[in-house]
Design an enzyme around this catalytic site. Structure first.
Site, PDB file in Angstrom:
ATOM      1  N   LYS A  11       0.960  -1.100  -0.062  1.00  0.00           N
ATOM      2  CA  LYS A  11      -0.179   0.066  -0.055  1.00  0.00           C
ATOM      3  C   LYS A  11       0.576   1.274  -0.033  1.00  0.00           C
ATOM      4  O   LYS A  11       2.021   1.222   0.276  1.00  0.00           O
ATOM      5  CB  LYS A  11      -0.927  -0.057   1.114  1.00  0.00           C
ATOM      6  CG  LYS A  11      -1.811  -1.104   1.268  1.00  0.00           C
ATOM      7  CD  LYS A  11      -2.965  -1.206   2.204  1.00  0.00           C
ATOM      8  CE  LYS A  11      -3.882  -2.098   2.176  1.00  0.00           C
ATOM      9  NZ  LYS A  11      -5.158  -2.189   3.407  1.00  0.00           N
ATOM     10  N   TYR A  51     -12.478  -1.763  -3.704  1.00  0.00           N
ATOM     11  CA  TYR A  51     -12.844  -1.823  -2.250  1.00  0.00           C
ATOM     12  C   TYR A  51     -14.426  -1.501  -2.008  1.00  0.00           C
ATOM     13  O   TYR A  51     -14.991  -1.222  -1.109  1.00  0.00           O
ATOM     14  CB  TYR A  51     -12.100  -0.822  -1.360  1.00  0.00           C
ATOM     15  CG  TYR A  51     -10.841  -1.360  -0.863  1.00  0.00           C
ATOM     16  CD1 TYR A  51     -10.690  -2.380   0.060  1.00  0.00           C
ATOM     17  CD2 TYR A  51      -9.766  -0.540  -1.459  1.00  0.00           C
ATOM     18  CE1 TYR A  51      -9.427  -2.786   0.162  1.00  0.00           C
ATOM     19  CE2 TYR A  51      -8.311  -0.958  -1.157  1.00  0.00           C
ATOM     20  CZ  TYR A  51      -8.232  -2.093  -0.380  1.00  0.00           C
ATOM     21  OH  TYR A  51      -6.993  -2.511   0.130  1.00  0.00           O
ATOM     22  N   ASN A 114      -1.952   0.175   6.637  1.00  0.00           N
ATOM     23  CA  ASN A 114      -1.417  -1.113   7.172  1.00  0.00           C
ATOM     24  C   ASN A 114      -0.452  -1.919   6.243  1.00  0.00           C
ATOM     25  O   ASN A 114      -0.621  -3.018   6.325  1.00  0.00           O
ATOM     26  CB  ASN A 114      -2.590  -1.801   8.054  1.00  0.00           C
ATOM     27  CG  ASN A 114      -3.503  -2.143   6.822  1.00  0.00           C
ATOM     28  OD1 ASN A 114      -3.611  -1.769   5.562  1.00  0.00           O
ATOM     29  ND2 ASN A 114      -4.868  -3.024   7.044  1.00  0.00           N
ATOM     30  N   HIS A 117      -2.159  -5.515   1.383  1.00  0.00           N
ATOM     31  CA  HIS A 117      -3.413  -6.262   1.217  1.00  0.00           C
ATOM     32  C   HIS A 117      -3.397  -7.530   0.934  1.00  0.00           C
ATOM     33  O   HIS A 117      -2.227  -7.965   0.404  1.00  0.00           O
ATOM     34  CB  HIS A 117      -4.245  -5.638  -0.117  1.00  0.00           C
ATOM     35  CG  HIS A 117      -5.364  -6.286  -0.414  1.00  0.00           C
ATOM     36  ND1 HIS A 117      -6.847  -5.921   0.014  1.00  0.00           N
ATOM     37  CD2 HIS A 117      -5.413  -7.351  -1.495  1.00  0.00           C
ATOM     38  CE1 HIS A 117      -7.401  -7.106  -0.422  1.00  0.00           C
ATOM     39  NE2 HIS A 117      -6.847  -7.705  -1.424  1.00  0.00           N
ATOM     40  N   GLU A 128      -9.624 -10.205  -7.779  1.00  0.00           N
ATOM     41  CA  GLU A 128      -8.771  -9.141  -7.535  1.00  0.00           C
ATOM     42  C   GLU A 128      -7.412  -9.157  -8.374  1.00  0.00           C
ATOM     43  O   GLU A 128      -6.850  -8.100  -8.993  1.00  0.00           O
ATOM     44  CB  GLU A 128      -8.222  -8.979  -6.130  1.00  0.00           C
ATOM     45  CG  GLU A 128      -9.375  -8.627  -5.116  1.00  0.00           C
ATOM     46  CD  GLU A 128      -9.023  -8.885  -3.613  1.00  0.00           C
ATOM     47  OE1 GLU A 128      -9.862  -8.464  -2.782  1.00  0.00           O
ATOM     48  OE2 GLU A 128      -7.924  -9.548  -3.400  1.00  0.00           O
TER      49      GLU A 128
END
Ligand code: UDP
Ligand code: MG
Length: 140
Positions: A11, A51, A114, A117, A128
């Protein structure tokens, strides 16, 4: 035997902090084979689409803004039991609750930013993966 596949993104927080190499190294060391890899950036539209399952959640707008705030690394990883083993390797969503040594425990800032993913099922891994990669960008 090739095993099955999961999808991951490093990320924007972890990319900005210079952790691409360290995270890919940990992924390699754990026995995942990288079968697709891309350094890219999500538009707000694309992040919103990725998302969409979280669109009713209070953190959705913040998540979409964050995920489109800078470049990411997208990858497809292959290993026996890839989805479950990768979720173990990344640790809990909230890094404060992530097991020691996990990628999120080491590199994540907070529950939103965080670091990585990881797909939560084989079906979502396939969805995905095809969201980010075409067939000619995947190598066995
Ligand atoms: N997220 C957030 N606040 C929360 C829960 C999740 O900002 O309270 C963000 C976080 O970046 C997380 C993503 O939304 O990784 C997707 O949430 P999910 O519950 O699917 O967690 P994951 O599968 O990534 O562990
Ligand atoms: Mg999830």
């Amino acid at each position: 035997m090739s095993g099955n596949r999961t999808f991951t993104m490093i990320k924007p927080d972890a990319v900005a902090d210079g952790y691409i190499g360290a995270i890919l190294s940990q992924i390699n060391d754990r026995g995942f084979k990288i079968v697709a890899l891309k350094y890219t950036k999500l538009s707000t539209e694309k992040a919103g689409e990725f998302y969409a399952v979280h669109s009713a959640r209070p953190f959705y707008r913040e998540l979409v803004d964050f995920m489109s705030s800078g470049p990411i690394v997208a990858a497809i990883l292959e290993k026996e039991n890839a989805v479950e083993d990768f979720r173990k390797l990344i640790g809990a969503t909230n890094p404060a609750e992530a097991a020691p040594g996990t990628i999120r425990a080491k590199f994540a800032k907070n529950i939103g930013e965080n670091a990585v993913h990881g797909s939560d099922s084989d079906d979502n891994a396939a969805i995905e993966s095809s969201f980010h990669f075409s067939g000619t960008e995947i190598f066995n």
